[in-house]
Write a protein that holds these residues in place. Sequence first.
Motif, mmCIF file in Angstrom:
data_model
loop_
_atom_site.group_PDB
_atom_site.id
_atom_site.type_symbol
_atom_site.label_atom_id
_atom_site.label_comp_id
_atom_site.label_asym_id
_atom_site.label_seq_id
_atom_site.Cartn_x
_atom_site.Cartn_y
_atom_site.Cartn_z
ATOM 1 N N ARG A 1 0.827 -1.203 -0.047
ATOM 2 C CA ARG A 1 0.049 -0.057 -0.179
ATOM 3 C C ARG A 1 0.824 1.371 0.022
ATOM 4 N NH1 ARG A 1 -1.876 -2.496 4.761
ATOM 5 N NH2 ARG A 1 -1.178 -0.461 5.984
ATOM 6 N N ARG A 2 0.343 2.402 -0.437
ATOM 7 C CA ARG A 2 1.135 3.631 -0.497
ATOM 8 C C ARG A 2 1.507 4.095 0.780
ATOM 9 N NH1 ARG A 2 -0.811 6.359 -5.714
ATOM 10 N NH2 ARG A 2 -1.509 4.722 -6.717
ATOM 11 N N ASP A 3 1.018 3.726 1.909
ATOM 12 C CA ASP A 3 1.157 4.092 3.120
ATOM 13 C C ASP A 3 2.307 3.360 3.753
ATOM 14 O OD1 ASP A 3 -0.555 1.948 3.675
ATOM 15 O OD2 ASP A 3 -1.369 2.652 5.391
ATOM 16 N N GLN A 4 2.802 2.252 3.074
ATOM 17 C CA GLN A 4 3.803 1.389 3.638
ATOM 18 C C GLN A 4 5.049 1.629 2.789
ATOM 19 O OE1 GLN A 4 1.563 -2.405 2.589
ATOM 20 N NE2 GLN A 4 1.615 -2.818 4.389
ATOM 21 N N ILE A 5 5.250 2.499 1.896
ATOM 22 C CA ILE A 5 6.270 2.713 1.126
ATOM 23 C C ILE A 5 7.084 4.054 1.582
ATOM 24 C CG2 ILE A 5 7.402 3.365 -1.081
ATOM 25 C CD1 ILE A 5 4.820 1.757 -2.414
ATOM 26 N N TRP A 6 8.245 3.750 1.941
ATOM 27 C CA TRP A 6 8.941 4.826 2.576
ATOM 28 C C TRP A 6 10.286 5.275 1.817
ATOM 29 C CZ3 TRP A 6 7.782 7.528 7.188
ATOM 30 C CH2 TRP A 6 7.005 6.878 8.094
ATOM 31 N N PHE A 7 10.796 6.415 1.782
ATOM 32 C CA PHE A 7 11.680 6.898 1.138
ATOM 33 C C PHE A 7 12.785 7.638 2.059
ATOM 34 C CE2 PHE A 7 8.337 7.597 -1.896
ATOM 35 C CZ PHE A 7 8.713 6.919 -3.086
ATOM 36 N N VAL A 8 14.095 7.300 1.720
ATOM 37 C CA VAL A 8 15.085 7.859 2.589
ATOM 38 C C VAL A 8 15.903 8.888 1.681
ATOM 39 C CG1 VAL A 8 16.911 7.518 4.241
ATOM 40 C CG2 VAL A 8 15.225 5.976 4.178
ATOM 41 N N GLU A 9 16.121 9.800 2.247
ATOM 42 C CA GLU A 9 17.162 10.835 1.355
ATOM 43 C C GLU A 9 18.225 11.316 2.145
ATOM 44 O OE1 GLU A 9 16.786 13.785 -2.345
ATOM 45 O OE2 GLU A 9 15.313 13.965 -0.922
ATOM 46 N N LYS A 10 19.493 11.149 1.884
ATOM 47 C CA LYS A 10 20.851 11.738 2.964
ATOM 48 C C LYS A 10 21.249 12.681 2.533
ATOM 49 C CE LYS A 10 24.862 9.837 4.842
ATOM 50 N NZ LYS A 10 26.041 8.882 4.877
ATOM 51 N N ASP A 11 21.581 13.758 3.355
ATOM 52 C CA ASP A 11 22.228 15.143 2.930
ATOM 53 C C ASP A 11 23.603 14.857 3.176
ATOM 54 O OD1 ASP A 11 23.544 17.723 3.687
ATOM 55 O OD2 ASP A 11 21.523 18.424 3.871
ATOM 56 N N GLN A 12 24.274 15.154 1.830
ATOM 57 C CA GLN A 12 25.691 14.862 1.606
ATOM 58 C C GLN A 12 26.643 15.730 2.311
ATOM 59 O OE1 GLN A 12 26.916 12.252 -0.014
ATOM 60 N NE2 GLN A 12 24.741 11.717 -0.326
ATOM 61 N N GLN A 13 26.050 16.912 2.668
ATOM 62 C CA GLN A 13 26.962 17.886 3.864
ATOM 63 C C GLN A 13 26.933 17.758 5.127
ATOM 64 O OE1 GLN A 13 25.423 21.749 2.386
ATOM 65 N NE2 GLN A 13 27.227 22.025 1.071
ATOM 66 N N SER A 14 25.678 17.344 5.607
ATOM 67 C CA SER A 14 25.491 17.008 7.076
ATOM 68 C C SER A 14 25.530 15.753 7.425
ATOM 69 C CB SER A 14 24.218 17.805 7.808
ATOM 70 O OG SER A 14 23.077 16.908 7.149
ATOM 71 N N GLY A 15 25.344 14.980 6.493
ATOM 72 C CA GLY A 15 25.247 13.277 6.865
ATOM 73 C C GLY A 15 23.798 12.837 7.336
ATOM 74 N N SER A 16 23.047 13.784 7.457
ATOM 75 C CA SER A 16 21.772 13.337 8.450
ATOM 76 C C SER A 16 20.739 12.752 7.055
ATOM 77 C CB SER A 16 21.076 14.764 8.871
ATOM 78 O OG SER A 16 20.766 15.551 7.825
ATOM 79 N N SER A 17 19.902 12.077 7.442
ATOM 80 C CA SER A 17 18.806 11.482 6.737
ATOM 81 C C SER A 17 17.407 12.006 6.635
ATOM 82 C CB SER A 17 18.922 9.919 6.656
ATOM 83 O OG SER A 17 20.429 9.427 6.359
ATOM 84 N N ASP A 18 16.746 12.183 5.876
ATOM 85 C CA ASP A 18 15.307 12.683 5.990
ATOM 86 C C ASP A 18 14.540 11.019 5.416
ATOM 87 O OD1 ASP A 18 15.366 15.076 6.668
ATOM 88 O OD2 ASP A 18 15.857 15.759 4.662
ATOM 89 N N ILE A 19 13.257 10.868 6.084
ATOM 90 C CA ILE A 19 12.500 9.687 5.675
ATOM 91 C C ILE A 19 10.951 10.213 5.769
ATOM 92 C CG2 ILE A 19 12.436 9.070 8.257
ATOM 93 C CD1 ILE A 19 12.088 6.101 7.290
ATOM 94 N N TYR A 20 10.524 9.883 4.456
ATOM 95 C CA TYR A 20 9.206 10.389 4.305
ATOM 96 C C TYR A 20 8.346 9.138 3.498
ATOM 97 C CZ TYR A 20 11.903 11.775 0.136
ATOM 98 O OH TYR A 20 12.702 12.081 -0.849
ATOM 99 N N LEU A 21 7.197 9.354 3.651
ATOM 100 C CA LEU A 21 6.150 8.314 3.054
ATOM 101 C C LEU A 21 5.840 8.770 1.720
ATOM 102 C CD1 LEU A 21 3.645 7.569 5.961
ATOM 103 C CD2 LEU A 21 4.735 5.778 4.672
ATOM 104 N N LEU A 22 5.381 7.599 0.954
ATOM 105 C CA LEU A 22 4.850 7.955 -0.501
ATOM 106 C C LEU A 22 3.520 8.604 -0.450
ATOM 107 C CD1 LEU A 22 5.035 7.669 -3.577
ATOM 108 C CD2 LEU A 22 3.707 5.468 -3.128
#
Length: 57
Positions: A6-27
Motif C-alpha cells: 500500500r502507498r502508506d507502506q512505502i518509505w523513502f530515505v534521502e541523505k544530506d551529503q553535507q551534514s550526513g543526516s537522513s530524511d525519511i518520508y512516506l509515499l
Amino acid sequence: MCGELRRDQIWFVEKDQQSGSSDIYLLSSFSPRKDESLINSYLYGAYGAVSYVEKVS
C-alpha cells in the motif's frame, strides 16, 4: 498475500551529503494519483529519493 504494498507502506530515505543526516518520508505524503505509475515516477525522481545506487570500486 498479493505481494503489493500500500502507498502508506512505502518509505523513502534521502541523505544530506553535507551534514550526513537522513530524511525519511512516506509515499502517501506526495498524494500520487491512483493511475500513476509509481515505479516510473520514482525512477524519474518525482519523489526526491535517489533512484539508483552507483557501483563503488
